[in-house]
Design an enzyme around this catalytic site. Structure first.
Site, PDB file in Angstrom:
ATOM      1  N   LYS A 229       1.435  -1.617 -17.172  1.00  0.00           N
ATOM      2  CA  LYS A 229       0.395  -2.013 -16.273  1.00  0.00           C
ATOM      3  C   LYS A 229      -0.709  -1.962 -16.556  1.00  0.00           C
ATOM      4  CE  LYS A 229      -1.442  -3.059 -12.711  1.00  0.00           C
ATOM      5  NZ  LYS A 229      -1.421  -4.591 -12.009  1.00  0.00           N
ATOM      6  N   CYS A 287      -9.909  -5.044 -11.898  1.00  0.00           N
ATOM      7  CA  CYS A 287      -8.281  -4.800 -12.840  1.00  0.00           C
ATOM      8  C   CYS A 287      -9.064  -4.799 -14.503  1.00  0.00           C
ATOM      9  CB  CYS A 287      -6.916  -6.052 -12.708  1.00  0.00           C
ATOM     10  SG  CYS A 287      -6.621  -6.521 -10.967  1.00  0.00           S
TER      11      CYS A 287
HETATM   12  N1  SAJ Z   1     -11.817 -14.653 -17.621  1.00  0.00           N
HETATM   13  C1  SAJ Z   1     -12.290 -15.221 -18.012  1.00  0.00           C
HETATM   14  N2  SAJ Z   1     -12.434 -15.814 -19.474  1.00  0.00           N
HETATM   15  C2  SAJ Z   1     -10.731 -16.036 -18.819  1.00  0.00           C
HETATM   16  C3  SAJ Z   1     -10.333 -15.425 -18.382  1.00  0.00           C
HETATM   17  C4  SAJ Z   1     -11.013 -15.080 -16.815  1.00  0.00           C
HETATM   18  O1  SAJ Z   1     -14.055 -15.218 -18.673  1.00  0.00           O
HETATM   19  O2  SAJ Z   1      -9.931 -16.821 -19.113  1.00  0.00           O
HETATM   20  C5  SAJ Z   1     -12.791 -13.558 -16.054  1.00  0.00           C
HETATM   21  C6  SAJ Z   1     -12.967 -14.039 -15.208  1.00  0.00           C
HETATM   22  O3  SAJ Z   1     -14.337 -14.799 -15.067  1.00  0.00           O
HETATM   23  C7  SAJ Z   1     -13.606 -13.152 -14.255  1.00  0.00           C
HETATM   24  C8  SAJ Z   1     -12.459 -12.114 -15.041  1.00  0.00           C
HETATM   25  O4  SAJ Z   1     -12.361 -12.287 -16.136  1.00  0.00           O
HETATM   26  O5  SAJ Z   1     -14.642 -12.485 -14.195  1.00  0.00           O
HETATM   27  C9  SAJ Z   1     -10.464 -11.349 -14.130  1.00  0.00           C
HETATM   28  O6  SAJ Z   1     -10.387 -12.514 -14.427  1.00  0.00           O
HETATM   29  P1  SAJ Z   1      -9.023 -12.653 -14.130  1.00  0.00           P
HETATM   30  O7  SAJ Z   1      -8.209 -14.172 -14.643  1.00  0.00           O
HETATM   31  O8  SAJ Z   1      -8.093 -11.854 -15.185  1.00  0.00           O
HETATM   32  O9  SAJ Z   1      -8.633 -12.528 -12.555  1.00  0.00           O
HETATM   33  P2  SAJ Z   1      -7.932 -10.718 -12.017  1.00  0.00           P
HETATM   34  O10 SAJ Z   1      -9.016  -9.654 -12.001  1.00  0.00           O
HETATM   35  O11 SAJ Z   1      -7.465 -11.006 -10.292  1.00  0.00           O
HETATM   36  O12 SAJ Z   1      -6.156 -10.626 -13.212  1.00  0.00           O
HETATM   37  C10 SAJ Z   1      -5.432 -10.136 -11.938  1.00  0.00           C
HETATM   38  C11 SAJ Z   1      -4.567  -9.230 -12.838  1.00  0.00           C
HETATM   39  N3  SAJ Z   1      -3.143  -9.082 -11.759  1.00  0.00           N
HETATM   40  C12 SAJ Z   1      -2.749  -7.776 -11.824  1.00  0.00           C
HETATM   41  O13 SAJ Z   1      -3.541  -7.049 -11.982  1.00  0.00           O
HETATM   42  C13 SAJ Z   1      -1.725  -8.210 -10.716  1.00  0.00           C
HETATM   43  C14 SAJ Z   1      -4.427  -9.913 -14.284  1.00  0.00           C
HETATM   44  O14 SAJ Z   1      -3.348  -9.100 -14.131  1.00  0.00           O
HETATM   45  C15 SAJ Z   1      -3.946 -11.151 -14.009  1.00  0.00           C
HETATM   46  O15 SAJ Z   1      -3.373 -11.810 -15.098  1.00  0.00           O
HETATM   47  C16 SAJ Z   1      -4.574 -12.448 -13.843  1.00  0.00           C
HETATM   48  O16 SAJ Z   1      -4.953 -11.638 -12.358  1.00  0.00           O
HETATM   49  C17 SAJ Z   1      -4.195 -13.802 -14.146  1.00  0.00           C
HETATM   50  O17 SAJ Z   1      -3.782 -14.327 -14.258  1.00  0.00           O
HETATM   51  O18 SAJ Z   1      -4.653 -14.049 -12.575  1.00  0.00           O
END
Ligand code: SAJ
Length: 475
Positions: A229, A287
């Site tokens: 995780k 996360c």
């Molecule tokens: N981000 C970037 N570049 C990217 C992707 C994201 O800068 O290519 C930034 C986003 O703007 C944001 C942050 O990273 O500020 C996090 O984005 P995220 O897409 O990872 O969203 P989270 O934080 O909601 O992550 C969740 C997590 N899910 C769980 O913990 C169950 C993560 O494991 C998932 O991979 C992610 O969602 C997902 O893929 O949507």
């Protein structure tokens, strides 16, 4: 033997879920909707801040914000079928076959990055005071590797006088929920299920298999599940840091990182992957900003004196965190340099910050990278007007709902979240609204066409846009 006690108890029929939040509510609703189970109790502290959820849930209403497809119908169904009820009476745990703890584990504060396990410990005490032989206890909360077989086991054994792995089963089954897809994610994602021993893993598999549709159970040890995780988010953070660093390199070398990204991403084929993510203004959320530090603490505790690692080198994962946390500073420097080119002093400059949420088209503001950016500007005497169509309010930060209010008279317009509406802003209109000769546009999420703004006389800066960031000024 635990196996015999469990066999005597028979299949899991009565389940408890502790913590009626984003993780616990969908989990309880799905358990209750499974024909394999008879009764599910949702346990919720009757506290001033969240006690209201008990009555809501017992009316089949979801206390969660935002759209959760299928959740409310599911709650209505299981409540009217009397298969689910919410209660603050933890003594009911004593009649159950299995209890899952889905209690949040936030960080105490941003500085020392230590998790606050107090609510989880309280939940474990409630379970320990009511656990009976043959029961299964599962932790769903994200915890530091080593916690399930460590402090969780200790609390349960101290409170009950029973022994985990002998009298009751103990496991970790980390959640992978995502806001907006809570039900779907539980059903469709694979579920890592890790017991402190094989019997515990088997019993926990019996609990989760019935709620999975596309997903399957991936059995492992409790500690391996904890590492899975935290590491899956650590790796995502690392991939983002890798492309953020490449964006900074491309800016310095005068090239377009998005061309390079497309080029690298084109290398496909059997077993050939380059997980190219997207550079941006920073990484926020609940996360990725924390799980790396859970993993680091896990290896420091569990792997103490055993870890072989290049002498004096920092953890790659912590370095990735530092690079991602640097991006708001980089956005500040891009804004500062652009204002200088426009001949506008930073002190007293009017900056429109577009997008306060940490995620595109979301209202979630947890650990938003926009906050450190705004703080840097305020410290230099600039004034900041924040716009976000999804975020109505944020403590200490006024937020305007109409983008024109933020743009009017702005010296600089800075895009921080990738909200779709920012893609269709009209540079001509923005120029008029700003009423400046050379307004600044800083694009943190690759939302706008640089040339369209440069043609209107903007000073353009974009993350990774080394090919445009030093463009000649158009009069
Ligand atoms: N981000 C970037 N570049 C990217 C992707 C994201 O800068 O290519 C930034 C986003 O703007 C944001 C942050 O990273 O500020 C996090 O984005 P995220 O897409 O990872 O969203 P989270 O934080 O909601 O992550 C969740 C997590 N899910 C769980 O913990 C169950 C993560 O494991 C998932 O991979 C992610 O969602 C997902 O893929 O949507």
């Amino acid at each position: 033997m635990l196996e015999d006690i469990i066999r005597k108890r028979g299949p899991i029929k009565k389940i408890g879920v502790i913590g009626m939040g984003y993780v616990g509510i969908p989990a309880a609703a799905l358990f209750a909707s499974s024909p394999q189970f008879d009764t599910v109790y949702g346990f919720q502290r009757d506290s001033p801040s969240s006690g209201y959820k008990i009555a809501m849930l017992n009316r089949g209403e979801s206390p969660l914000k935002g759209e959760e497809p299928g959740l409310e119908e599911l709650l209505q169904k299981v409540v009217s079928a009397k298969k689910f009820q919410c209660t603050s009476d933890f003594s009911k745990i004593a009649d159950l076959d299995a209890v899952a703890l889905s209690i949040q584990t936030p960080f105490l504060n941003k500085e020392d990055l230590l998790p606050d396990f107090s609510a989880l410990r309280e939940g474990l005490c409630h379970v320990g005071q009511n656990v009976k032989p043959g029961m299964l206890v599962v932790l769903e909360s994200t915890v530091t590797p080593g916690s399930t077989a460590g402090f969780a086991r200790e609390i349960l054994e101290q409170e009950s006088g029973l022994t985990a792995g002998t009298d009751f089963a103990l496991a970790h089954a980390p959640e992978r929920v995502m806001v907006g897809r809570l039900i779907r994610n539980i059903q469709e994602h694979d579920r890592c299920v890790g017991g402190i021993d094989a019997v515990s893993t088997q019993r926990a598999t019996e609990l989760y298999s019935p709620v999975l549709t596309l997903g399957k159970v991936i059995p492992m040890t409790a500690t391996a599940a904890e590492v899975t995780k935290t590491a899956e988010n650590t790796f995502r953070d690392l991939q983002i840091a890798a492309i953020n660093e490449l964006a900074l390199y491309c800016e310095a070398m005068g090239i377009n990182v998005y061309d390079v990204r497309t080029g690298i991403d084109s290398l496909k084929g059997e077993g050939i992957t380059r997980a190219m993510l997207w550079p941006g203004a920073g990484v926020g959320g609940h996360c990725l900003t924390k799980d790396t530090y859970h993993l680091e603490r896990g290896v420091q505790v569990l792997g103490k004196d055993l870890l072989d690692y290049p002498e004096g080198e920092p953890s790659l994962y912590v370095l990735a965190r530092r690079i991602n946390d640097f991006m708001p500073t980089h956005m500040f420097r891009l804004t500062r340099d652009a204002l200088e080119r426009a001949g506008t002093p930073l002190k007293g400059a009017k900056v429109a910050l577009l997008g306060w949420a940490f995620l595109a088209n979301s209202d979630d503001t947890r650990n938003t990278p926009a906050e450190p950016f705004r703080d840097l500007l305020l410290r230099e005497g600039a004034t900041v007007t924040v716009h976000d169509p999804y975020v109505p309010e944020y403590p200490g930060v006024p937020i305007v709902p109409v983008v024109a209010e933020a743009i009017r008279g702005a010296d600089a317009i800075v895009i921080f979240a990738g909200h779709s509406q920012y893609r269709i802003l009209n540079p001509k209109v923005l120029k008029q609204m700003s009423a400046k000769k050379h307004p600044v546009i800083v694009d943190g999420r690759n939302m706008v066409d640089p040339d369209a703004y440069i043609r209107e006389g903007f000073v353009y800066k974009g993350i990774g846009r080394g090919d445009k960031n030093n463009h000649p000024l158009q009069d």
